[in-house]
Design a protein around this motif. Structure first.
Motif, PDB file in Angstrom:
ATOM      1  N   ALA A   1      38.110   2.342 -62.379  1.00 55.64           N
ATOM      2  CA  ALA A   1      37.564   1.090 -61.859  1.00 55.64           C
ATOM      3  C   ALA A   1      36.054   1.042 -62.079  1.00 55.64           C
ATOM      4  CB  ALA A   1      37.888   0.950 -60.377  1.00 55.64           C
ATOM      5  N   ARG A   2      35.382   2.144 -61.821  1.00 50.88           N
ATOM      6  CA  ARG A   2      33.930   2.185 -62.024  1.00 50.88           C
ATOM      7  C   ARG A   2      33.591   2.028 -63.512  1.00 50.88           C
ATOM      8  NH1 ARG A   2      29.235   3.596 -59.587  1.00 50.88           N
ATOM      9  NH2 ARG A   2      27.622   4.493 -60.923  1.00 50.88           N
ATOM     10  N   GLN A   3      34.339   2.696 -64.363  1.00 56.44           N
ATOM     11  CA  GLN A   3      34.098   2.573 -65.795  1.00 56.44           C
ATOM     12  C   GLN A   3      34.281   1.134 -66.267  1.00 56.44           C
ATOM     13  OE1 GLN A   3      36.688   5.303 -67.811  1.00 56.44           O
ATOM     14  NE2 GLN A   3      35.357   7.073 -67.494  1.00 56.44           N
ATOM     15  N   SER A   4      35.336   0.500 -65.785  1.00 55.68           N
ATOM     16  CA  SER A   4      35.611  -0.881 -66.188  1.00 55.68           C
ATOM     17  C   SER A   4      34.455  -1.792 -65.809  1.00 55.68           C
ATOM     18  CB  SER A   4      36.906  -1.373 -65.535  1.00 55.68           C
ATOM     19  OG  SER A   4      38.004  -0.619 -65.974  1.00 55.68           O
ATOM     20  N   TRP A   5      33.975  -1.639 -64.570  1.00 52.77           N
ATOM     21  CA  TRP A   5      32.857  -2.473 -64.127  1.00 52.77           C
ATOM     22  C   TRP A   5      31.592  -2.146 -64.914  1.00 52.77           C
ATOM     23  CZ3 TRP A   5      28.472  -0.256 -61.866  1.00 52.77           C
ATOM     24  CH2 TRP A   5      27.452  -1.190 -61.592  1.00 52.77           C
ATOM     25  N   ARG A   6      31.258  -0.876 -65.016  1.00 52.09           N
ATOM     26  CA  ARG A   6      29.990  -0.471 -65.624  1.00 52.09           C
ATOM     27  C   ARG A   6      29.931  -0.856 -67.106  1.00 52.09           C
ATOM     28  NH1 ARG A   6      26.111   2.736 -63.698  1.00 52.09           N
ATOM     29  NH2 ARG A   6      24.653   3.689 -65.147  1.00 52.09           N
ATOM     30  N   ARG A   7      31.036  -0.656 -67.820  1.00 53.27           N
ATOM     31  CA  ARG A   7      31.035  -0.944 -69.251  1.00 53.27           C
ATOM     32  C   ARG A   7      31.000  -2.431 -69.547  1.00 53.27           C
ATOM     33  NH1 ARG A   7      35.710   3.432 -71.091  1.00 53.27           N
ATOM     34  NH2 ARG A   7      34.436   5.322 -70.791  1.00 53.27           N
ATOM     35  N   LEU A   8      31.594  -3.229 -68.668  1.00 53.62           N
ATOM     36  CA  LEU A   8      31.620  -4.679 -68.888  1.00 53.62           C
ATOM     37  C   LEU A   8      30.408  -5.382 -68.280  1.00 53.62           C
ATOM     38  CD1 LEU A   8      33.481  -6.683 -70.318  1.00 53.62           C
ATOM     39  CD2 LEU A   8      34.656  -7.054 -68.130  1.00 53.62           C
ATOM     40  N   GLU A   9      29.670  -4.681 -67.437  1.00 58.40           N
ATOM     41  CA  GLU A   9      28.554  -5.295 -66.731  1.00 58.40           C
ATOM     42  C   GLU A   9      27.519  -5.930 -67.653  1.00 58.40           C
ATOM     43  OE1 GLU A   9      25.803  -6.713 -64.035  1.00 58.40           O
ATOM     44  OE2 GLU A   9      27.958  -6.403 -63.955  1.00 58.40           O
ATOM     45  N   PRO A  10      27.199  -5.364 -68.833  1.00 59.35           N
ATOM     46  CA  PRO A  10      26.227  -6.035 -69.710  1.00 59.35           C
ATOM     47  C   PRO A  10      26.602  -7.467 -70.070  1.00 59.35           C
ATOM     48  CG  PRO A  10      26.536  -3.775 -70.433  1.00 59.35           C
ATOM     49  CD  PRO A  10      27.570  -4.026 -69.360  1.00 59.35           C
ATOM     50  N   VAL A  11      27.896  -7.774 -70.090  1.00 58.71           N
ATOM     51  CA  VAL A  11      28.331  -9.136 -70.416  1.00 58.71           C
ATOM     52  C   VAL A  11      27.787 -10.125 -69.391  1.00 58.71           C
ATOM     53  CG1 VAL A  11      30.356 -10.650 -70.581  1.00 58.71           C
ATOM     54  CG2 VAL A  11      30.373  -8.404 -71.687  1.00 58.71           C
ATOM     55  N   HIS A  12      27.724  -9.710 -68.131  1.00 65.66           N
ATOM     56  CA  HIS A  12      27.095 -10.564 -67.125  1.00 65.66           C
ATOM     57  C   HIS A  12      25.593 -10.335 -67.062  1.00 65.66           C
ATOM     58  CE1 HIS A  12      25.994 -12.546 -63.401  1.00 65.66           C
ATOM     59  NE2 HIS A  12      25.345 -11.437 -63.103  1.00 65.66           N
ATOM     60  N   GLY A  13      25.177  -9.073 -66.992  1.00 69.68           N
ATOM     61  CA  GLY A  13      23.785  -8.741 -66.710  1.00 69.68           C
ATOM     62  C   GLY A  13      22.783  -9.273 -67.710  1.00 69.68           C
ATOM     63  N   MET A  14      23.223  -9.536 -68.935  1.00 68.98           N
ATOM     64  CA  MET A  14      22.277 -10.030 -69.949  1.00 68.98           C
ATOM     65  C   MET A  14      21.652 -11.355 -69.544  1.00 68.98           C
ATOM     66  SD  MET A  14      23.708 -12.819 -71.635  1.00 68.98           S
ATOM     67  CE  MET A  14      25.090 -13.675 -70.864  1.00 68.98           C
ATOM     68  N   ILE A  15      22.294 -12.125 -68.639  1.00 68.27           N
ATOM     69  CA  ILE A  15      21.789 -13.444 -68.279  1.00 68.27           C
ATOM     70  C   ILE A  15      20.412 -13.367 -67.628  1.00 68.27           C
ATOM     71  CG2 ILE A  15      22.766 -13.594 -65.939  1.00 68.27           C
ATOM     72  CD1 ILE A  15      22.653 -16.404 -68.618  1.00 68.27           C
ATOM     73  N   TYR A  16      20.034 -12.196 -67.098  1.00 68.56           N
ATOM     74  CA  TYR A  16      18.742 -12.034 -66.441  1.00 68.56           C
ATOM     75  C   TYR A  16      17.632 -11.651 -67.421  1.00 68.56           C
ATOM     76  CZ  TYR A  16      21.998 -11.938 -62.582  1.00 68.56           C
ATOM     77  OH  TYR A  16      23.015 -12.261 -61.699  1.00 68.56           O
ATOM     78  N   PHE A  17      17.985 -11.481 -68.705  1.00 68.84           N
ATOM     79  CA  PHE A  17      17.002 -11.011 -69.677  1.00 68.84           C
ATOM     80  C   PHE A  17      16.867 -11.900 -70.907  1.00 68.84           C
ATOM     81  CE2 PHE A  17      18.727  -7.382 -67.372  1.00 68.84           C
ATOM     82  CZ  PHE A  17      17.574  -6.731 -66.942  1.00 68.84           C
ATOM     83  N   VAL A  18      17.880 -12.681 -71.228  1.00 62.55           N
ATOM     84  CA  VAL A  18      17.876 -13.402 -72.504  1.00 62.55           C
ATOM     85  C   VAL A  18      16.947 -14.619 -72.477  1.00 62.55           C
ATOM     86  CG1 VAL A  18      20.170 -12.624 -73.189  1.00 62.55           C
ATOM     87  CG2 VAL A  18      19.943 -14.713 -71.809  1.00 62.55           C
TER      88      VAL A  18
END
Length: 278
Positions: free
Chosen positions: A7-24
């Motif tokens: 579960a942690r791996q799934s969240w952590r690995r996919l998190e960049p798909v959301h997190g990029m919105i704060y940087f682009v």
């Protein structure tokens, strides 16, 4: 029982798909076009799910930002833009940035989206005690698979984040304490945390001294007690995030973790987080 590591791996690995919105730059450009500066764009875009969110509501739910910085941005932002317009701009920015990274062309997009969405929808059955998640859970699902994946990970991120705040509170770790302890792990540059969260240097230094008195820091590094506290908080956060992933079988969760790596790596390689892999 749901595998906590998967579960942690799934969240952590996919998190960049959301997190990029704060940087682009796509996000900054759209918020600027609405009349919002950098901080107002951030607080308004993430807080717009609440409606015309007050500064106090954002301070409470975002947790670790300096209150004065939030109050400079809100409620002033709502004088120039509506929450609906900000939400629309955020979705448009996410779509443009992810397409720039080629996420829409990845062959397993539909499969990954279906798995992530099932987990996110499971989380939606349990909004109690998770206000920031609940606000985002009330937003409609986008129609495009690309944005469905982004929205699913947004929900999973906020579901986990509300649990993380609960874990911090249960351990007596305040907003500034959390930032300092995080910085002391070396996982995130302290200079970034200081710049992005806006706390005055004097308050930061005073909080560091309090943490040293608690035996959690020696100099700028975590003590054994501090490391144990951080691990306890992370472990509890993982546990509180599990209900969402209970929607998936062990095989499905393992598959999501496998697929998530593809998408997370594509976001990083495209430089959407401000970095690119070597």
């Amino acid at each position: 029982m749901t595998d906590i590591q998967l579960a942690r791996q799934s969240w952590r690995r996919l998190e960049p798909v959301h997190g990029m919105i704060y940087f682009v730059p796509e996000a900054t450009e759209r918020y600027t076009a609405l009349g919002l500066d950098f901080h107002a764009g951030y607080f308004a875009s993430r807080g717009a799910a609440f409606g015309t969110a007050s500064a106090e509501l954002v301070i409470a739910t975002f947790y670790n930002f300096c209150p004065a910085v939030v109050r400079q941005a809100l409620p002033a932002a709502w004088k120039v833009v509506t929450p609906e317009k900000v939400i629309e701009a955020r979705l448009d920015a996410a779509d443009a940035a992810l397409r720039r990274a080629g996420i829409h062309e990845i062959e397993v997009l539909a499969e990954t989206t279906a798995l992530a969405r099932r987990a996110a929808e499971k989380a939606c059955e349990q909004p109690q005690g998770r206000p920031l998640f609940a606000a985002h859970a009330a937003l409609p699902w986008p129609s495009e698979p690309l944005l469905q994946l982004w929205h699913a990970q947004t929900l999973l991120r906020e579901f986990r984040g509300d649990g993380h705040v609960a874990a911090l509170l249960s351990e007596g770790v305040g907003p500034l304490d959390a930032l300092i302890l995080h910085g002391a792990t070396g996982h995130v540059p302290v200079i970034f945390l200081k710049a992005s969260r806006g706390w005055p240097e004097g308050e930061w230094a005073a909080a560091e001294e309090r943490l040293r008195e608690r035996g959690l820091l020696v100099g700028d590094e975590l003590t054994e007690q501090g490391q144990a506290l951080r691990q306890r908080i992370e472990d509890r956060t993982d546990e509180l995030a599990l209900p969402a992933y209970a929607a998936l079988s062990d095989d499905e969760l393992a598959r999501l973790a496998e697929l998530a790596r593809i998408f997370g790596r594509a976001v990083v390689d495209a430089g959407l987080l401000g970095i690119a892999s070597s």
